[in-house]
Design a protein around this motif. Structure first.
Motif, PDB file in Angstrom:
ATOM      1  N   PHE A   1       2.191   9.323  16.012  1.00 36.49           N
ATOM      2  CA  PHE A   1       1.446  10.469  16.520  1.00 36.49           C
ATOM      3  C   PHE A   1       2.301  11.722  16.666  1.00 36.49           C
ATOM      4  CE2 PHE A   1      -0.124  12.997  20.126  1.00 36.49           C
ATOM      5  CZ  PHE A   1      -1.333  13.406  19.591  1.00 36.49           C
ATOM      6  N   ALA A   2       3.501  11.576  17.196  1.00 39.23           N
ATOM      7  CA  ALA A   2       4.358  12.745  17.440  1.00 39.23           C
ATOM      8  C   ALA A   2       5.272  13.062  16.258  1.00 39.23           C
ATOM      9  CB  ALA A   2       5.188  12.519  18.697  1.00 39.23           C
ATOM     10  N   MET A   3       5.105  12.344  15.151  1.00 33.52           N
ATOM     11  CA  MET A   3       5.953  12.582  13.979  1.00 33.52           C
ATOM     12  C   MET A   3       5.231  13.457  12.960  1.00 33.52           C
ATOM     13  SD  MET A   3       7.695   8.896  13.331  1.00 33.52           S
ATOM     14  CE  MET A   3       8.479   8.005  14.651  1.00 33.52           C
ATOM     15  N   GLU A   4       6.018  14.031  12.085  1.00 39.06           N
ATOM     16  CA  GLU A   4       5.470  14.862  11.011  1.00 39.06           C
ATOM     17  C   GLU A   4       5.477  14.062   9.711  1.00 39.06           C
ATOM     18  OE1 GLU A   4       7.154  18.633   8.645  1.00 39.06           O
ATOM     19  OE2 GLU A   4       6.844  18.953  10.796  1.00 39.06           O
ATOM     20  N   THR A   5       4.357  14.107   9.003  1.00 38.91           N
ATOM     21  CA  THR A   5       4.272  13.432   7.713  1.00 38.91           C
ATOM     22  C   THR A   5       4.909  14.323   6.659  1.00 38.91           C
ATOM     23  OG1 THR A   5       2.187  12.415   8.381  1.00 38.91           O
ATOM     24  CG2 THR A   5       2.709  12.375   6.033  1.00 38.91           C
ATOM     25  N   ALA A   6       5.855  13.777   5.938  1.00 39.44           N
ATOM     26  CA  ALA A   6       6.538  14.538   4.890  1.00 39.44           C
ATOM     27  C   ALA A   6       5.683  14.584   3.631  1.00 39.44           C
ATOM     28  CB  ALA A   6       7.879  13.893   4.574  1.00 39.44           C
ATOM     29  N   SER A   7       5.850  15.607   2.849  1.00 38.17           N
ATOM     30  CA  SER A   7       5.103  15.721   1.590  1.00 38.17           C
ATOM     31  C   SER A   7       5.796  14.945   0.469  1.00 38.17           C
ATOM     32  CB  SER A   7       4.958  17.187   1.196  1.00 38.17           C
ATOM     33  OG  SER A   7       6.227  17.781   1.049  1.00 38.17           O
TER      34      SER A   7
ATOM     35  N   SER B   1       0.826  -1.194   0.000  1.00 40.88           N
ATOM     36  CA  SER B   1       0.000   0.000   0.000  1.00 40.88           C
ATOM     37  C   SER B   1       0.869   1.256   0.000  1.00 40.88           C
ATOM     38  CB  SER B   1      -0.915  -0.009   1.239  1.00 40.88           C
ATOM     39  OG  SER B   1      -0.134   0.082   2.411  1.00 40.88           O
ATOM     40  N   GLU B   2       0.223   2.378  -0.017  1.00 44.38           N
ATOM     41  CA  GLU B   2       0.930   3.664   0.001  1.00 44.38           C
ATOM     42  C   GLU B   2       1.862   3.715   1.216  1.00 44.38           C
ATOM     43  OE1 GLU B   2       2.156   7.251  -1.311  1.00 44.38           O
ATOM     44  OE2 GLU B   2       0.555   6.173  -2.323  1.00 44.38           O
ATOM     45  N   ILE B   3       3.064   4.207   1.005  1.00 41.21           N
ATOM     46  CA  ILE B   3       4.029   4.371   2.090  1.00 41.21           C
ATOM     47  C   ILE B   3       4.179   5.862   2.375  1.00 41.21           C
ATOM     48  CG2 ILE B   3       6.472   4.139   2.718  1.00 41.21           C
ATOM     49  CD1 ILE B   3       4.947   1.525   2.835  1.00 41.21           C
ATOM     50  N   PHE B   4       4.144   6.189   3.643  1.00 42.45           N
ATOM     51  CA  PHE B   4       4.291   7.574   4.077  1.00 42.45           C
ATOM     52  C   PHE B   4       5.666   7.755   4.701  1.00 42.45           C
ATOM     53  CE2 PHE B   4      -0.179   6.941   3.816  1.00 42.45           C
ATOM     54  CZ  PHE B   4      -0.668   8.155   3.379  1.00 42.45           C
ATOM     55  N   LEU B   5       6.300   8.843   4.362  1.00 41.64           N
ATOM     56  CA  LEU B   5       7.581   9.217   4.930  1.00 41.64           C
ATOM     57  C   LEU B   5       7.281  10.014   6.193  1.00 41.64           C
ATOM     58  CD1 LEU B   5      10.646   9.175   4.190  1.00 41.64           C
ATOM     59  CD2 LEU B   5      10.277  11.447   3.278  1.00 41.64           C
ATOM     60  N   MET B   6       7.827   9.572   7.320  1.00 39.86           N
ATOM     61  CA  MET B   6       7.560  10.208   8.598  1.00 39.86           C
ATOM     62  C   MET B   6       8.857  10.773   9.160  1.00 39.86           C
ATOM     63  SD  MET B   6       4.334   9.544   8.711  1.00 39.86           S
ATOM     64  CE  MET B   6       3.988  10.266  10.307  1.00 39.86           C
ATOM     65  N   TYR B   7       8.796  12.018   9.617  1.00 38.75           N
ATOM     66  CA  TYR B   7       9.963  12.659  10.211  1.00 38.75           C
ATOM     67  C   TYR B   7       9.842  12.642  11.731  1.00 38.75           C
ATOM     68  CZ  TYR B   7      11.175  14.686   5.658  1.00 38.75           C
ATOM     69  OH  TYR B   7      11.530  14.874   4.353  1.00 38.75           O
ATOM     70  N   GLU B   8      10.848  12.059  12.376  1.00 34.27           N
ATOM     71  CA  GLU B   8      10.975  12.148  13.827  1.00 34.27           C
ATOM     72  C   GLU B   8      11.770  13.427  14.066  1.00 34.27           C
ATOM     73  OE1 GLU B   8      13.111   9.646  17.416  1.00 34.27           O
ATOM     74  OE2 GLU B   8      12.779   8.657  15.498  1.00 34.27           O
ATOM     75  N   LEU B   9      11.142  14.404  14.707  1.00 37.32           N
ATOM     76  CA  LEU B   9      11.748  15.722  14.861  1.00 37.32           C
ATOM     77  C   LEU B   9      12.349  15.924  16.243  1.00 37.32           C
ATOM     78  CD1 LEU B   9       8.934  17.827  13.160  1.00 37.32           C
ATOM     79  CD2 LEU B   9      11.061  17.006  12.136  1.00 37.32           C
ATOM     80  N   ASP B  10      13.314  16.827  16.316  1.00 36.56           N
ATOM     81  CA  ASP B  10      13.904  17.231  17.579  1.00 36.56           C
ATOM     82  C   ASP B  10      12.802  17.877  18.412  1.00 36.56           C
ATOM     83  OD1 ASP B  10      15.401  18.267  19.667  1.00 36.56           O
ATOM     84  OD2 ASP B  10      16.950  19.096  18.372  1.00 36.56           O
ATOM     85  N   GLN B  11      12.644  17.463  19.649  1.00 38.08           N
ATOM     86  CA  GLN B  11      11.559  17.958  20.497  1.00 38.08           C
ATOM     87  C   GLN B  11      11.949  19.132  21.392  1.00 38.08           C
ATOM     88  OE1 GLN B  11       8.374  16.858  20.172  1.00 38.08           O
ATOM     89  NE2 GLN B  11       9.229  15.691  18.462  1.00 38.08           N
TER      90      GLN B  11
END
Length: 93
Positions: free
Chosen positions: A57-63, A2-12
């Motif tokens: 949940f705490a990650m950002e979805t990349a475009s 299925s579709e794969i989403f790139l997720m960014y784990e960001l500095d908190q």
């Protein structure tokens, strides 16, 4: 697959403050790049867990989407050194 989403784990860390005490708007740096499958019943939202099992949940979805970049890997070249080894191993299968 299925579709794969790139997720960014960001500095908190909180945003830095200027000498006047005002908050400066700063982009939080990417610490790690993960992959996540689509949420059940959806093709437009990532699921609750990355392929390595972390909570999205705490990650950002990349475009950025690999499907839009022919011949490219699942992550953007500029983040190659930040790729989660476990997510990458699953993507290789």
């Amino acid at each position: 697959m299925s579709e794969i989403f790139l997720m960014y784990e960001l500095d908190q860390r909180p945003a830095a403050r200027s000498l006047t005490g005002e908050s400066r708007v700063e982009e939080r740096p990417v610490l790690r790049v993960h992959a996540a499958s689509a949420a059940p019943g959806s093709s437009s939202k990532p699921g609750p867990r990355t392929l390595c099992g972390q909570d999205t949940f705490a990650m950002e979805t990349a475009s950025w989407k690999a499907s839009e970049h022919c011949g490219s890997s699942w992550y953007p070249p500029e983040h190659a050194r930040l790729v989660c080894a476990q997510c990458d191993a699953v993507m290789e299968v």
